[in-house]
Design a protein around this motif. Structure first.
Motif, PDB file in Angstrom:
ATOM      1  N   GLU A   1     -17.692   9.875   2.755  1.00 13.30           N
ATOM      2  CA  GLU A   1     -17.488   9.627   4.187  1.00 13.30           C
ATOM      3  C   GLU A   1     -16.840   8.255   4.361  1.00 13.30           C
ATOM      4  O   GLU A   1     -17.088   7.339   3.576  1.00 13.30           O
ATOM      5  CB  GLU A   1     -18.850   9.596   4.900  1.00 13.30           C
ATOM      6  N   ALA A   2     -16.035   8.140   5.395  1.00 16.32           N
ATOM      7  CA  ALA A   2     -15.439   6.840   5.705  1.00 16.32           C
ATOM      8  C   ALA A   2     -16.541   5.849   6.043  1.00 16.32           C
ATOM      9  O   ALA A   2     -17.514   6.195   6.709  1.00 16.32           O
ATOM     10  CB  ALA A   2     -14.480   6.982   6.882  1.00 16.32           C
ATOM     11  N   SER A   3     -16.392   4.620   5.567  1.00 17.83           N
ATOM     12  CA  SER A   3     -17.390   3.578   5.792  1.00 17.83           C
ATOM     13  C   SER A   3     -16.699   2.238   5.592  1.00 17.83           C
ATOM     14  O   SER A   3     -15.536   2.198   5.182  1.00 17.83           O
ATOM     15  CB  SER A   3     -18.542   3.715   4.791  1.00 17.83           C
TER      16      SER A   3
ATOM     17  N   MET B   1      -9.939   1.748   0.363  1.00 12.13           N
ATOM     18  CA  MET B   1      -8.646   2.151   0.925  1.00 12.13           C
ATOM     19  C   MET B   1      -7.647   0.999   0.837  1.00 12.13           C
ATOM     20  O   MET B   1      -6.513   1.168   0.381  1.00 12.13           O
ATOM     21  CB  MET B   1      -8.796   2.543   2.400  1.00 12.13           C
ATOM     22  N   ALA B   2      -8.061  -0.172   1.329  1.00 12.99           N
ATOM     23  CA  ALA B   2      -7.166  -1.332   1.327  1.00 12.99           C
ATOM     24  C   ALA B   2      -6.797  -1.706  -0.105  1.00 12.99           C
ATOM     25  O   ALA B   2      -5.624  -1.962  -0.410  1.00 12.99           O
ATOM     26  CB  ALA B   2      -7.843  -2.512   2.028  1.00 12.99           C
ATOM     27  N   PHE B   3      -7.793  -1.716  -0.984  1.00 14.13           N
ATOM     28  CA  PHE B   3      -7.563  -2.096  -2.385  1.00 14.13           C
ATOM     29  C   PHE B   3      -6.543  -1.165  -3.041  1.00 14.13           C
ATOM     30  O   PHE B   3      -5.559  -1.606  -3.633  1.00 14.13           O
ATOM     31  CB  PHE B   3      -8.891  -2.071  -3.147  1.00 14.13           C
TER      32      PHE B   3
ATOM     33  N   PRO C   1     -12.437   7.191   0.479  1.00 13.60           N
ATOM     34  CA  PRO C   1     -12.567   8.335   1.384  1.00 13.60           C
ATOM     35  C   PRO C   1     -11.234   8.863   1.906  1.00 13.60           C
ATOM     36  O   PRO C   1     -11.197   9.809   2.683  1.00 13.60           O
ATOM     37  CB  PRO C   1     -13.401   7.766   2.531  1.00 13.60           C
ATOM     38  N   ASP C   2     -10.121   8.232   1.516  1.00 16.18           N
ATOM     39  CA  ASP C   2      -8.778   8.628   1.978  1.00 16.18           C
ATOM     40  C   ASP C   2      -8.573   8.430   3.473  1.00 16.18           C
ATOM     41  O   ASP C   2      -7.617   8.972   4.043  1.00 16.18           O
ATOM     42  CB  ASP C   2      -8.463  10.088   1.623  1.00 16.18           C
ATOM     43  N   GLY C   3      -9.465   7.708   4.092  1.00 15.51           N
ATOM     44  CA  GLY C   3      -9.312   7.467   5.526  1.00 15.51           C
ATOM     45  C   GLY C   3     -10.165   6.276   5.913  1.00 15.51           C
ATOM     46  O   GLY C   3     -11.109   5.923   5.209  1.00 15.51           O
ATOM     47  N   PHE C   4      -9.820   5.674   7.033  1.00 14.12           N
ATOM     48  CA  PHE C   4     -10.556   4.493   7.472  1.00 14.12           C
ATOM     49  C   PHE C   4     -11.698   4.865   8.403  1.00 14.12           C
ATOM     50  O   PHE C   4     -11.700   5.911   9.043  1.00 14.12           O
ATOM     51  CB  PHE C   4      -9.606   3.524   8.191  1.00 14.12           C
TER      52      PHE C   4
ATOM     53  N   ALA D   1      -1.400   1.276   3.511  1.00 15.45           N
ATOM     54  CA  ALA D   1      -2.539   1.530   4.413  1.00 15.45           C
ATOM     55  C   ALA D   1      -3.279   0.250   4.799  1.00 15.45           C
ATOM     56  O   ALA D   1      -3.916   0.196   5.844  1.00 15.45           O
ATOM     57  CB  ALA D   1      -3.500   2.526   3.781  1.00 15.45           C
ATOM     58  N   ALA D   2      -3.187  -0.769   3.956  1.00 14.38           N
ATOM     59  CA  ALA D   2      -3.897  -2.013   4.261  1.00 14.38           C
ATOM     60  C   ALA D   2      -3.374  -2.679   5.529  1.00 14.38           C
ATOM     61  O   ALA D   2      -4.053  -3.532   6.096  1.00 14.38           O
ATOM     62  CB  ALA D   2      -3.789  -2.989   3.084  1.00 14.38           C
ATOM     63  N   ASP D   3      -2.160  -2.322   5.971  1.00 10.72           N
ATOM     64  CA  ASP D   3      -1.675  -2.889   7.224  1.00 10.72           C
ATOM     65  C   ASP D   3      -1.763  -1.884   8.376  1.00 10.72           C
ATOM     66  O   ASP D   3      -1.147  -2.088   9.426  1.00 10.72           O
ATOM     67  CB  ASP D   3      -0.244  -3.451   7.093  1.00 10.72           C
ATOM     68  N   ALA D   4      -2.537  -0.829   8.217  1.00 12.77           N
ATOM     69  CA  ALA D   4      -2.677   0.209   9.246  1.00 12.77           C
ATOM     70  C   ALA D   4      -3.218  -0.376  10.542  1.00 12.77           C
ATOM     71  O   ALA D   4      -4.213  -1.093  10.548  1.00 12.77           O
ATOM     72  CB  ALA D   4      -3.607   1.315   8.744  1.00 12.77           C
ATOM     73  N   ARG D   5      -2.518  -0.063  11.650  1.00 12.98           N
ATOM     74  CA  ARG D   5      -2.909  -0.559  12.968  1.00 12.98           C
ATOM     75  C   ARG D   5      -2.966   0.602  13.942  1.00 12.98           C
ATOM     76  O   ARG D   5      -2.171   1.536  13.825  1.00 12.98           O
ATOM     77  CB  ARG D   5      -1.887  -1.568  13.484  1.00 12.98           C
TER      78      ARG D   5
END
Lengths: 303, 329
Positions: free
Chosen positions: A4-6, A13-15, B141-144, B268-272
């Motif tokens: 789950e997203a957390s 994700m960022a890494f 998780p492939d998503g924020f 994705a790290a700059d996703a806004r």
């Protein structure tokens, strides 16, 4: 099944996104560095650049326009070029300016600032980036290599690489590939550390907290440099982030655009693979002072 | 390549092979679309393949000596580490004796430097290179989460910032105008395209079976900068798909939602967030935060802090499957 997203997931994700984006460029840079090590004649640098050290720094600062390399790839390339005889001052000048005078970066800056004196902003970025790179190069030109470069970077005969003329064609190829592998692992390690830290900051801290530094008039310029340092964005896209921030002054935006490609969290660690820690720290603050002063001056002249 | 250097060589190869496999897996599985825009995705594919070639090449040539400094049966050169050996030698203080001793050989011995050292970072370096990557690859998780959205609001997209290539109604309108003008053969004349009409909108936008104009979040978002389109669109039934969060800042009664997509410039790290407000006449229907929904309603425009903002006067909220391309590029 996907987690789950957390907030921890945000870190992953960022890494992953920064690492996967930067890794191809690092690989590209280390392949170049490997072939430089194996194939480039040692005296080629001396023949290509002006004899005068000062002139070589000035010329090297413009090399990024014809030999564009992004900030992730430049570090392993520079290490090998220095070993092949590129004067250190010229190497630093090229290293700092290449991610800014890069034609792709110029065009992306123009695109990002469309409707906001785009070409003026882009050329200001190039001019300040070039001036800072050359100034730092001129200072480093006067320093001994041993005070700047890490021990082991310059190991070899008389501190410089030799031509490997004794190696056959196949051996040179093996040398090139082994060097590329070594540089990939070495640079990759420092890059990973930098990306880890950037990802922690991006996933744990709000942009608003960082942007407050840029919105406060008195500290806008240094504040935006701190913002650039932490965000660790690519110079090809950072302009899009800052262009739309109407509350930030032009000189603060310029400071963000000029400082970021020269020094950020991931570069801090990548530079540490080549330069002595004390020199890297000096660069962090030295670049900030130079970029800050020039950007403030730009703001004063413009108004 | 001998001894411990060979071992570390293969450790290094293992690390690079892992990086290559992760890159190629994310590309091949399609998951990379959640992290990078094209052409960066293609760069990852190329890098993964090149990295594998590098690994295979260096594995197959591990036994090749390129140092040229090896003495038969024993090598003093290119050691780079501690080792034991036994030999007679003279010391400065006068005695001769056989003894075992350890000493270090730097790389600057014999030939001046080693040609075959490929990984000497040790266990710590190996862990740094492997652990974060593998943990992220397995646990991402492939998503924020909502937390990411909240932290990025300060850098949310503004209607004046139109990234190159962004699909907007204005862009479609201008393209249609240009096509109309060139078809008329006379370029820009007063008898050309004329004002934007409902008929023009219907030629640019598809309608659902229920008669709603199907617009993307970005198409609705960027109408804020085009009064011509606003005049036509106002009051029309629309539907759009995006992720949903409550708009608690502006609406304590729970009638407003933010319907958004995350826009990515580079990685994705700059996703806004790029978000539009949906307002329901009473409390918004129950929904899962950060879930994907189709919002159906009537298009409206309001003035907020001197700027025009699009609002969907919401009538219906319908959960939809998560799209494959969660990010907007």
């Amino acid at each position: 099944m996907r987690p789950e997203a957390s907030q921890t997931g945000d870190f992953y994700m960022a890494f992953l996104s920064i690492l996967l984006e930067g890794a191809p460029y690092i690989l590209f840079g280390t392949l170049i560095s490997g072939f430089i090590h194996a194939y480039l004649p040692s005296n080629l640098m001396e023949r290509m650049l002006p004899k005068s050290k000062g002139a070589s720094v000035l010329v090297a600062g413009l090399l990024g326009a014809v030999l564009p390399v992004c900030e992730c790839a430049i570090v392993p390339v520079i290490r090998r070029l220095v070993k092949k005889g590129l004067p250190l001052g010229a190497a630093i000048s090229y290293m700092l300016s290449a991610p800014i005078v890069n034609p792709v970066v110029v065009l992306s800056t123009v695109s990002a600032f469309a409707g906001q004196s785009a070409w003026f902003m882009a050329m200001s970025r190039v001019a300040i980036g070039y001036m800072v790179a050359v100034m730092v190069g001129m200072v480093v030109m006067r320093l001994k290599e041993r005070t700047v470069l890490k021990d082991g970077v310059m190991d070899g005969d008389a501190g410089h690489d030799h031509d490997h003329a004794e190696l056959g064609g196949q051996q040179k190829l093996v040398l090139a590939m082994r060097t590329a592998m070594r540089d990939m692992l070495d640079t990759g390690m420092y890059f990973t550390i930098g990306v880890l830290i950037t990802s922690v900051v991006r996933s744990q801290f709000s942009d608003d907290a960082l942007l407050t530094l840029g919105k406060t008039e008195a500290i806008a310029v240094p504040g935006m440099m701190v913002f650039a340092f932490i965000l660790s964005l690519c110079s090809t896209t950072d302009a899009f982030i800052v262009a739309q921030l109407s509350a930030i002054s032009g000189s603060a935006k310029l400071a963000f655009l000029t400082y970021g490609p020269m020094m950020d969290v991931k570069l801090l660690f990548m530079y540490s693979s080549v330069f002595k820690k004390r020199f890297v720290v000096w660069m962090v603050f030295g670049l900030a002072v130079l970029v800050g002063l020039l950007c403030v001056l730009w703001g004063v002249v413009r108004s | 390549m001998k001894g411990s250097r060979r071992v570390w060589h293969f450790v290094g190869l293992g690390i690079l092979a892992t990086w290559a496999v992760v890159m190629l897996y994310f590309f091949a599985s399609g998951r990379l679309i959640n992290y990078l825009d094209s052409p960066y995705r293609e760069f990852v594919l190329v890098a993964g393949v090149v990295l594998l070639v590098l690994v295979v090449f260096n594995a197959m040539t591990a036994g090749m000596d390129i140092d040229g400094c090896e003495e038969e049966g024993h090598s003093h050169a290119c050691c780079g580490g501690e080792h034991d050996h036994e030999h007679d030698h003279k010391h400065d203080h006068k005695h001769d004796h056989d003894h075992d001793h350890q000493h270090e050989h730097g790389e600057a011995e014999a030939c001046g430097h080693a040609h075959d050292s490929t990984f000497d970072g040790g266990m710590v370096a190996a862990l740094i290179l492997m652990v974060p990557l593998l943990m992220a690859a397995v646990r991402t998780p492939d998503g924020f989460s909502k937390s990411w959205f909240m932290k990025r609001e300060a850098l949310a997209m503004s209607p004046t910032e139109v990234p190159a290539g962004m699909e907007t109604l204005t862009a479609k309108k201008e393209e249609a105008k240009a096509a109309e003008g060139s078809a008329g053969g006379d370029g820009a004349t007063s008898g050309g395209y004329g004002a934007f009409t409902l008929q023009d909108l219907e030629s640019l936008v598809e309608k659902s079976e229920a008669g709603n104009y199907m617009l993307s979040i970005q198409e609705i978002f960027y109408t804020a900068g085009d009064t011509e389109i606003q005049n036509v669109l106002k009051g029309l039934p629309v539907e759009t798909i995006g992720q949903v969060l409550p708009d608690t800042m502006n609406d304590p009664l729970g009638r407003k939602l933010k319907v958004f997509r995350l826009f990515v410039q580079c990685c994705a790290a700059d996703a806004r967030p790029l978000s539009v407000t949906a307002e329901f006449p009473t409390k918004a229907p129950a929904f899962k935060e950060m879930g994907w929904y189709k919002v159906k309603g009537t298009m409206d425009f309001i003035k907020e802090k001197g700027l025009t903002a699009p609002v969907i006067r919401g009538l219906e909220l319908e959960e939809v499957p998560e799209p494959e391309d969660r990010m907007l590029y």
